[in-house]
Scaffold this active site. Sequence first.
Site, PDB file in Angstrom:
ATOM      1  NE  ARG A  74      -0.672  -7.341  -9.937  1.00 44.55           N
ATOM      2  CZ  ARG A  74      -1.728  -6.544 -10.055  1.00 44.55           C
ATOM      3  NH1 ARG A  74      -2.909  -7.040 -10.404  1.00 44.55           N
ATOM      4  NH2 ARG A  74      -1.615  -5.264  -9.867  1.00 44.55           N
ATOM      5  NE  ARG A 128     -10.189  -1.999  -9.619  1.00 43.77           N
ATOM      6  CZ  ARG A 128      -8.920  -2.335  -9.788  1.00 43.77           C
ATOM      7  NH1 ARG A 128      -8.538  -2.980 -10.891  1.00 43.77           N
ATOM      8  NH2 ARG A 128      -8.026  -2.031  -8.890  1.00 43.77           N
ATOM      9  NE  ARG A 185      -5.141  -0.113  -9.393  1.00 45.02           N
ATOM     10  CZ  ARG A 185      -4.174   0.261 -10.239  1.00 45.02           C
ATOM     11  NH1 ARG A 185      -3.719   1.492 -10.223  1.00 45.02           N
ATOM     12  NH2 ARG A 185      -3.658  -0.610 -11.085  1.00 45.02           N
ATOM     13  CG  HIS A 199      -1.652  -1.298   1.354  1.00 42.61           C
ATOM     14  ND1 HIS A 199      -2.261  -1.701   2.500  1.00 42.61           N
ATOM     15  CD2 HIS A 199      -1.846  -2.289   0.467  1.00 42.61           C
ATOM     16  CE1 HIS A 199      -2.790  -2.884   2.315  1.00 42.61           C
ATOM     17  NE2 HIS A 199      -2.545  -3.264   1.103  1.00 42.61           N
ATOM     18  CB  CYS A 259      -6.790   0.529 -16.906  1.00 46.52           C
ATOM     19  SG  CYS A 259      -7.576  -0.937 -16.255  1.00 46.52           S
ATOM     20  CD  GLU A 266      -8.565  -7.165 -13.563  1.00 46.64           C
ATOM     21  OE1 GLU A 266      -7.525  -6.606 -13.216  1.00 46.64           O
ATOM     22  OE2 GLU A 266      -9.551  -7.323 -12.813  1.00 46.64           O
ATOM     23  CG  ASN A 313      -1.091  -4.371 -13.810  1.00 45.10           C
ATOM     24  OD1 ASN A 313      -0.393  -4.092 -14.775  1.00 45.10           O
ATOM     25  ND2 ASN A 313      -1.530  -3.462 -12.954  1.00 45.10           N
ATOM     26  CG  ASP A 314      -4.990  -9.022 -11.773  1.00 46.73           C
ATOM     27  OD1 ASP A 314      -4.202  -9.738 -11.126  1.00 46.73           O
ATOM     28  OD2 ASP A 314      -5.607  -8.070 -11.272  1.00 46.73           O
TER      29      ASP A 314
HETATM   30  C1  PEP Z   1      -4.760  -4.766 -13.671  1.00 48.06           C
HETATM   31  O1  PEP Z   1      -4.870  -5.878 -13.164  1.00 48.06           O
HETATM   32  O2  PEP Z   1      -4.136  -4.536 -14.717  1.00 48.06           O
HETATM   33  C2  PEP Z   1      -5.417  -3.612 -13.038  1.00 48.06           C
HETATM   34  C3  PEP Z   1      -5.464  -2.445 -13.629  1.00 48.06           C
HETATM   35  O3  PEP Z   1      -5.887  -3.785 -11.789  1.00 48.06           O
HETATM   36  P1  PEP Z   1      -4.961  -3.853 -10.493  1.00 48.06           P
HETATM   37  O4  PEP Z   1      -3.560  -3.537 -10.913  1.00 48.06           O
HETATM   38  O5  PEP Z   1      -5.523  -2.845  -9.555  1.00 48.06           O
HETATM   39  O6  PEP Z   1      -5.163  -5.253 -10.071  1.00 48.06           O
HETATM   40 MG    MG Z   2      -6.363  -6.246 -11.613  1.00 46.08          MG
END
Ligand code: PEP
Ligand code: MG
Length: 746
Positions: free
Chosen positions: A634, A501, A465, A358, A671, A600, A623-624
Amino acid sequence: MLLRRLREVMAEPAPAQLRLDRITVLIASNMVSEVCSLYVMRADKTLELYATEGLNREAVHLTAMSAGEGLVGLIATNAEPLALQDAQAHPAFSYRPETGEEIYHSFLGVPVLRGGNTLGVLVVQNRTHRVYTEEEVEALQTTAMVLAELIASGELQSLGGAGQEPAARGPLQIRGAPLADGLGLGHVVLHEPRIVIGNIIARDVEAEIARLETAIGEVRSSIDALLERGDIAHGGEHRDVLETFRMFANDQGWLRRMREAAKTGITAEAAVERVLSDSRARMLRSTDPYIRERMHDLEDLANRMLHRLIGKDPVRSRADMPDNAILVARTMGPAALLDYDRARLRGLVLEEGGQTSHIAIVARAIGIPVVSELENATSLVEAGDAIIIDGGTGDVQIRPSPNVESAYAEKARLRARRQAQYRKLRDRPAVTKDGVAIALQLNAGLLVDLPNIVETGAVGIGLFRTELQFMIAERMPSAKDQQALYSAVFQSAGDVPVTFRSLDIGGDKLLPYMPRIEEENPALGWRAIRIALDRPALMRIQARALLRAAQGRHLRIMFPMVASCSEFARARQLVQGELEWLQRSGGKVPSKLSLGAMIEVPSLLFEIDEIAREADFLSVGSNDLMQFLFAVDRGNKLVADRFDTLSRAPLRAIRHAVARASLQGCPVTICGETAGRPLDAMALIGIGIRSLSMSAASVGPLKAMVLALDTRPLAQLVDAALDDPHGPEVLRTLLAEFAKREKIPV
Ligand code: PEP
Ligand code: MG
């Protein structure tokens, strides 16, 4: 008695070398040894002979050995004393003819430690095969503690040759894990200021032992009281931590060592500090994560003792923070970071804290560089030390030399110039050379992010977020708290659209006040929309807060981790239920409600036609998506470089999603982190993406890239490579060459 004499010699107005020489004479005579030598650790990790009584004086500042070489090196490396009746019989013994030490048989060496770091080695030697007693070893260690103070004071710096100064106060370059980009030049501010022990030498040994006993008793009973009180969540102290504390507080080994240290004639606080430093030095050399974790418990406990003994409140006055503060902390919570004056913060150095921690999220939001995973960082610096951190590479320069400092200052000037150029682009629309408009949006989640909309000229918030508010709070934000934040977001955003989100918790995003559920695979576990559908009240409260905050404006909500169309449909039903309720109760409803799904989870790629028909918009969380597509955690550094975001698998997957969704007229944004990297973003535009959402720092570089781009040859190049069964698996080089040829800044 020796300690008091040492203090006097140290305070004499004589030159440093002369005082050192006198100190070795004093120690030798006190230990009834023919030889006493002090070796000081240099920045280049060699141990240099700084003073000696008994060995050849000519060897002073000439004899140097690498850490690990000879008995002295061994002591430095192990950070443990070594007593030998016959030194030359020891396999590590290395003979230095210039010292003339061959006639001495017995040898006792102790590390000169401070904060767990080895600053040097102190040795006494005797001609006879002497057996040094435990008390003698203990006494020499106490003497070494006084010498550590002298070395750390920086008084010996002038005695070392250029570039060979003592490491204690010399320049030090270390590398950690980069968590948030940026360059920070400034001075160290310790988040938890070290307790400075002014008084090392006891006036009355018995009285000091009594003080130590009282402090031990008090700390013990305060922990017992905390445990018995029941409300153990108080002050963030959890039961298991306290239990460990209690275990340590009753650990006979630890208590005995403190008592023994006090018996050698130092104050109670110095005894606590010495045993802590010894233990830290030893634990730092351990690779066992359990032992290393316990080190922090021991440190906390020792700090409690020190507070009792010295009686000072450790909380520093924030007002005396320098204008260019670089915080150095073991760990830190996000709320604590937000307590500091942002205008004076230039960076953050942490001993622990991962990419997804965080604190990293908050630091990125407020735009300060962060470097983490720097072992023992808090002990390597002193408050006020000059320090430079590079959040792009993870490099940290402690007490940098003038050359290093000016090189970084130049780098910082270059960056500032580039930033100024980006600022000039702020009001220019992001349109490619062939007239394609690219929506550059922001990722946000906290109040502190909101000024970035105006500062960057972003056309919207593509990902808000909402979980960040939950993650940095100490307790569950109420419906009112949530609505207040969303209202502030609407207010700051003005006309630009915001995509909220819904709560994306679970997995690596834990809430401190929610019971932790042990899951074998949290990334694949009970998280995000799965929690929302199982605990609909949570989602309903949030939806209601959002609907109310919209105050008649357009409201966009998207759901994270959607794995199937039916999940999306159920989530939509929940939100629509709230909308109807608001309507019935006469509240102001949004002018429009758009609901989207995040892509995702790979399964949704194979339902793309259906989800594009159902949802008002889609947003790829790369990312996911990468994590699940490549089955690469990740947050795990060990596997982080096992895939390339510019390889054909993810590019084909996203291209497919965009193409199919556009047939249904469903817009797709991206994103994740890839959206903010110019070369990645260029590739994504090449496969049809027209909307990207990123952190504030990426908007400028991305706009510069877009303005220089012609999408037609790019699309041709990328399509051809992806359609060619014999094409490259990774397109990075191909894309980089294209950018170079076309003079596109990436
Ligand atoms: C992602 O997974 O790419 C995303 C934008 O969400 P977070 O990074 O908050 O999991
Ligand atoms: Mg994500």
